[in-house]
Scaffold this motif. Structure first.
Motif, PDB file in Angstrom:
ATOM      1  N   ARG A  44      84.041  12.065 -93.454  1.00 45.31           N
ATOM      2  CA  ARG A  44      85.116  12.329 -92.504  1.00 45.31           C
ATOM      3  C   ARG A  44      84.641  12.180 -91.063  1.00 45.31           C
ATOM      4  O   ARG A  44      85.447  12.087 -90.159  1.00 45.31           O
ATOM      5  CB  ARG A  44      85.681  13.722 -92.730  1.00 45.31           C
ATOM      6  CG  ARG A  44      86.460  13.794 -94.013  1.00 45.31           C
ATOM      7  CD  ARG A  44      87.165  15.114 -94.136  1.00 45.31           C
ATOM      8  NE  ARG A  44      87.852  15.131 -95.410  1.00 45.31           N
ATOM      9  CZ  ARG A  44      87.749  16.093 -96.293  1.00 45.31           C
ATOM     10  NH1 ARG A  44      87.008  17.142 -96.033  1.00 45.31           N
ATOM     11  NH2 ARG A  44      88.395  16.041 -97.421  1.00 45.31           N
ATOM     12  N   ASN A  45      83.340  12.160 -90.854  1.00 55.06           N
ATOM     13  CA  ASN A  45      82.818  12.001 -89.502  1.00 55.06           C
ATOM     14  C   ASN A  45      82.776  10.547 -89.054  1.00 55.06           C
ATOM     15  O   ASN A  45      82.541  10.272 -87.893  1.00 55.06           O
ATOM     16  CB  ASN A  45      81.415  12.596 -89.398  1.00 55.06           C
ATOM     17  CG  ASN A  45      81.454  14.097 -89.516  1.00 55.06           C
ATOM     18  OD1 ASN A  45      82.457  14.722 -89.204  1.00 55.06           O
ATOM     19  ND2 ASN A  45      80.380  14.681 -89.983  1.00 55.06           N
ATOM     20  N   ILE A  46      82.996   9.625 -89.973  1.00 54.15           N
ATOM     21  CA  ILE A  46      83.039   8.220 -89.592  1.00 54.15           C
ATOM     22  C   ILE A  46      84.451   7.948 -89.112  1.00 54.15           C
ATOM     23  O   ILE A  46      85.420   8.118 -89.836  1.00 54.15           O
ATOM     24  CB  ILE A  46      82.657   7.296 -90.761  1.00 54.15           C
ATOM     25  CG1 ILE A  46      81.222   7.586 -91.194  1.00 54.15           C
ATOM     26  CG2 ILE A  46      82.797   5.836 -90.340  1.00 54.15           C
ATOM     27  CD1 ILE A  46      80.764   6.791 -92.398  1.00 54.15           C
ATOM     28  N   ARG A  47      84.563   7.516 -87.891  1.00 59.27           N
ATOM     29  CA  ARG A  47      85.867   7.324 -87.268  1.00 59.27           C
ATOM     30  C   ARG A  47      86.120   5.859 -86.968  1.00 59.27           C
ATOM     31  O   ARG A  47      85.187   5.069 -86.847  1.00 59.27           O
ATOM     32  CB  ARG A  47      85.922   8.116 -85.970  1.00 59.27           C
ATOM     33  CG  ARG A  47      85.654   9.584 -86.201  1.00 59.27           C
ATOM     34  CD  ARG A  47      86.549  10.442 -85.392  1.00 59.27           C
ATOM     35  NE  ARG A  47      86.618  11.811 -85.825  1.00 59.27           N
ATOM     36  CZ  ARG A  47      85.630  12.667 -85.885  1.00 59.27           C
ATOM     37  NH1 ARG A  47      84.425  12.292 -85.583  1.00 59.27           N
ATOM     38  NH2 ARG A  47      85.842  13.910 -86.264  1.00 59.27           N
ATOM     39  N   ARG A  48      87.394   5.539 -86.810  1.00 65.88           N
ATOM     40  CA  ARG A  48      87.787   4.185 -86.425  1.00 65.88           C
ATOM     41  C   ARG A  48      87.132   3.870 -85.078  1.00 65.88           C
ATOM     42  O   ARG A  48      87.181   4.671 -84.145  1.00 65.88           O
ATOM     43  CB  ARG A  48      89.293   4.109 -86.279  1.00 65.88           C
ATOM     44  CG  ARG A  48      89.781   2.777 -85.767  1.00 65.88           C
ATOM     45  CD  ARG A  48      91.249   2.822 -85.421  1.00 65.88           C
ATOM     46  NE  ARG A  48      92.069   3.215 -86.537  1.00 65.88           N
ATOM     47  CZ  ARG A  48      92.790   2.375 -87.270  1.00 65.88           C
ATOM     48  NH1 ARG A  48      92.789   1.109 -86.972  1.00 65.88           N
ATOM     49  NH2 ARG A  48      93.506   2.818 -88.278  1.00 65.88           N
ATOM     50  N   LEU A  50      74.649   6.359 -88.807  1.00 63.40           N
ATOM     51  CA  LEU A  50      73.903   7.497 -89.339  1.00 63.40           C
ATOM     52  C   LEU A  50      74.680   8.182 -90.460  1.00 63.40           C
ATOM     53  O   LEU A  50      74.131   8.490 -91.522  1.00 63.40           O
ATOM     54  CB  LEU A  50      73.577   8.489 -88.223  1.00 63.40           C
ATOM     55  CG  LEU A  50      72.864   9.771 -88.632  1.00 63.40           C
ATOM     56  CD1 LEU A  50      71.511   9.469 -89.258  1.00 63.40           C
ATOM     57  CD2 LEU A  50      72.700  10.679 -87.416  1.00 63.40           C
ATOM     58  N   GLN A  51      75.971   8.406 -90.248  1.00 67.17           N
ATOM     59  CA  GLN A  51      76.788   9.045 -91.274  1.00 67.17           C
ATOM     60  C   GLN A  51      76.861   8.190 -92.532  1.00 67.17           C
ATOM     61  O   GLN A  51      76.789   8.697 -93.652  1.00 67.17           O
ATOM     62  CB  GLN A  51      78.201   9.327 -90.752  1.00 67.17           C
ATOM     63  CG  GLN A  51      78.252  10.435 -89.742  1.00 67.17           C
ATOM     64  CD  GLN A  51      77.754  11.749 -90.305  1.00 67.17           C
ATOM     65  OE1 GLN A  51      78.045  12.109 -91.433  1.00 67.17           O
ATOM     66  NE2 GLN A  51      76.985  12.477 -89.519  1.00 67.17           N
ATOM     67  N   ARG A  65      95.712  13.641 -84.077  1.00 64.38           N
ATOM     68  CA  ARG A  65      96.088  13.354 -85.461  1.00 64.38           C
ATOM     69  C   ARG A  65      95.060  13.919 -86.446  1.00 64.38           C
ATOM     70  O   ARG A  65      95.427  14.458 -87.490  1.00 64.38           O
ATOM     71  CB  ARG A  65      96.227  11.855 -85.675  1.00 64.38           C
ATOM     72  CG  ARG A  65      97.449  11.275 -85.021  1.00 64.38           C
ATOM     73  CD  ARG A  65      97.523   9.797 -85.279  1.00 64.38           C
ATOM     74  NE  ARG A  65      98.639   9.225 -84.563  1.00 64.38           N
ATOM     75  CZ  ARG A  65      98.824   7.943 -84.406  1.00 64.38           C
ATOM     76  NH1 ARG A  65      97.966   7.069 -84.900  1.00 64.38           N
ATOM     77  NH2 ARG A  65      99.862   7.490 -83.740  1.00 64.38           N
ATOM     78  N   ARG A  66      93.770  13.769 -86.112  1.00 65.33           N
ATOM     79  CA  ARG A  66      92.726  14.324 -86.979  1.00 65.33           C
ATOM     80  C   ARG A  66      92.868  15.832 -87.096  1.00 65.33           C
ATOM     81  O   ARG A  66      92.740  16.406 -88.180  1.00 65.33           O
ATOM     82  CB  ARG A  66      91.332  13.972 -86.455  1.00 65.33           C
ATOM     83  CG  ARG A  66      90.885  12.582 -86.783  1.00 65.33           C
ATOM     84  CD  ARG A  66      89.413  12.377 -86.503  1.00 65.33           C
ATOM     85  NE  ARG A  66      89.000  12.716 -85.155  1.00 65.33           N
ATOM     86  CZ  ARG A  66      89.020  11.880 -84.125  1.00 65.33           C
ATOM     87  NH1 ARG A  66      89.439  10.647 -84.277  1.00 65.33           N
ATOM     88  NH2 ARG A  66      88.613  12.267 -82.940  1.00 65.33           N
TER      89      ARG A  66
END
Length: 92
Positions: A3-7, A25-26, A78-79
């Motif tokens: 969930r820490n990988i974002r667009r 890294l994630q 949104r997150r």
């Protein structure tokens, strides 16, 4: 972890090297199953993070779109809403 990988594509302001490295890294943490590698695996882990970051940066440089840039603030809102809905569903 994922969930820490974002667009990263089509954001305003544009993606930074720090954001690219954080996503790399994630990703490496997820596929390796280790949030912190052992001393024996540290070198391979770090090489993988750098390779994924380089590939991600190359991808970001090559992508084009005709869509308007996305707002970081709107994406964060949104997150937060998704998180709140998820949390409310668990506590009910």
């Amino acid at each position: 972890m994922c969930r820490n990988i974002r667009r990263l594509h089509n954001m305003e302001p544009p993606v930074t090297d720090e954001e690219v490295r954080a996503a790399a890294l994630q990703y490496v943490r997820k596929v390796s199953g280790a949030t912190a590698p052992s001393a024996k695996n540290r070198e391979a882990f770090d090489r993988a993070v750098e390779a994924v970051a380089a590939a991600t940066a190359e991808l970001m440089d090559g992508l084009t779109t005709s869509a308007p840039p996305r707002s970081r603030e709107e994406e964060a809102r949104r997150r937060k809403e998704r998180y709140q809905r998820r949390f409310e569903a668990v506590t009910e």
